[in-house]
Scaffold this motif. Structure first.
Motif, PDB file in Angstrom:
ATOM      1  N   CYS A 271       0.827  -1.215   0.000  1.00 32.53           N
ATOM      2  CA  CYS A 271       0.000   0.000   0.000  1.00 32.53           C
ATOM      3  C   CYS A 271       0.857   1.258   0.000  1.00 32.53           C
ATOM      4  O   CYS A 271       0.506   2.262  -0.639  1.00 32.53           O
TER       5      CYS A 271
ATOM      6  N   ARG B   5      -6.080  -2.235   1.256  1.00 32.58           N
ATOM      7  CA  ARG B   5      -6.448  -0.960   1.903  1.00 32.58           C
ATOM      8  C   ARG B   5      -7.674  -1.132   2.791  1.00 32.58           C
ATOM      9  O   ARG B   5      -7.733  -0.593   3.900  1.00 32.58           O
TER      10      ARG B   5
ATOM     11  N   GLN C 158      -6.614  -2.662  -3.603  1.00 31.60           N
ATOM     12  CA  GLN C 158      -7.993  -2.407  -3.197  1.00 31.60           C
ATOM     13  C   GLN C 158      -8.366  -3.221  -1.949  1.00 31.60           C
ATOM     14  O   GLN C 158      -8.922  -2.689  -0.988  1.00 31.60           O
ATOM     15  N   ARG C 159      -8.036  -4.482  -1.961  1.00 35.58           N
ATOM     16  CA  ARG C 159      -8.399  -5.345  -0.841  1.00 35.58           C
ATOM     17  C   ARG C 159      -7.525  -5.077   0.381  1.00 35.58           C
ATOM     18  O   ARG C 159      -8.007  -5.109   1.521  1.00 35.58           O
TER      19      ARG C 159
ATOM     20  N   GLN D  54      -5.758  -4.914  -7.876  1.00 37.00           N
ATOM     21  CA  GLN D  54      -6.688  -5.762  -7.128  1.00 37.00           C
ATOM     22  C   GLN D  54      -6.214  -5.950  -5.686  1.00 37.00           C
ATOM     23  O   GLN D  54      -7.004  -5.849  -4.740  1.00 37.00           O
TER      24      GLN D  54
END
Length: 314
Positions: A12, A71, A68-69, A65
């Motif tokens: 991240c 975070r 997104q998960r 992908q």
């Protein structure tokens, strides 16, 4: 090996910063350490997460992908931590895996009113936790020339500028009776990979082996200490910190010429430990390490000859 929270935070950070160099600065670790960590994550997920170019680091489809998960997960995790952890609670001290962890905890109980000790074989993981405020202080081992790159607000003192890295061998090994082992004589061995490989320890091992004419065969990857059964069974050798005393079926020997070295650093968050507290903890860290060094028949001669002078100068 499975994905860990520190892996998600690192991914991240790269996605948010747009480059590995900026992400490394924000995380408080060196760029080579972050690069190695990212490569390990990519091996775990089975694909490339970022395309690197002049514009920086752009996430791939798989990377987007994962970002997104990750975070979403980290938001929930941080919220949970804020709700559950009282900041006036125990001081959280992290440490790399060392033989002196037990005596160190006993000593620290006399210095701090309440303490939680977190042992992590990865110095990069400890530095990340310290930078993110999940640890108040940490004992970190890095390559002699390595750079922790810790952020502002984190102070550090060198415990020992350098100590040699030793080798753990099966007790029945052809080299086990030698007072020290030439690295070149280990060319045909199967190795347990160094724990916390993203710290640079694996890179340092490979460089040292190349310098004497071979590439080490890394056959096993496992947490620190878990490789002893393989070594005792005669299946592998492994780098160990010099206070290690081996165990049943395992002997520890110096490497001739100390081709691999590590530096021990004590780091702490200034808002969590006062200078006086940090100084007292530092003294106990050094005391516990020196006590363990003198208890080791193999490391004791080296420590008596050089340890006191090194710690005084460090």
């Amino acid at each position: 090996m499975e994905l860990e929270i520190r892996h998600l935070r690192a991914v991240c950070a790269i996605g948010d910063a747009g480059s590995l160099s900026r992400a490394a600065t924000q995380l408080g670790i060196s760029q080579p350490s972050l690069t190695t960590l990212l490569q390990r994550v990519e091996r775990l997920v089975g694909g490339k997460l970022f395309e690197r170019g002049r514009a920086g680091a752009e996430p791939t489809a798989l990377g987007a992908q994962m970002l997104q998960r990750a975070r979403l997960l980290l938001v929930e995790l941080d919220a949970f931590g804020s709700d559950m952890v009282q900041r006036d609670g125990p001081s959280r001290l992290g440490s790399v895996h060392m033989e002196c962890v037990g005596p160190l905890y006993t000593r620290l109980e006399q210095v701090l009113d309440d303490i939680t000790l977190v042992v992590d074989p990865s110095s990069t993981g400890l530095a990340l936790a310290l930078a993110n405020g999940h640890l108040d202080a940490a004992v970190i081992a890095v390559d002699e020339e390595g750079d922790l790159g810790l952020p502002r607000g984190v102070a550090q003192r060198v415990v020992v500028p350098w100590v040699p890295v030793f080798i753990a061998l099966p007790a029945g090994h052809r080299l086990a009776d030698r007072p020290e082992v030439e690295l070149a004589d280990l060319a045909g061995e199967s190795w347990v990979g160094p724990p916390g490989a993203e710290d640079g320890s694996l890179t340092a091992l490979r460089a040292a082996c190349r310098a004497v004419g071979f590439v080490p065969r890394i056959r096993f990857e496992m947490p620190s200490g878990a490789g002893r059964q393989l070594i005792a069974a005669g299946k592998a050798v492994q780098l160990v910190e010099p206070t290690s005393q081996g165990g049943p079926g395992v002997v520890v020997r110096p490497l001739a010429g100390a081709p691999l070295r590590m530096r021990l650093v004590f780091a702490w968050r200034r808002e969590r430990l006062t200078w006086n507290q940090a100084s007292r903890v530092f003294a106990e860290v050094l005391g516990a390490y020196a006590e363990q060094a003198l208890a080791s028949p193999v490391f004791r001669p080296w420590w008596r000859e050089r340890g006191a002078a090194l710690t005084a100068s460090g």
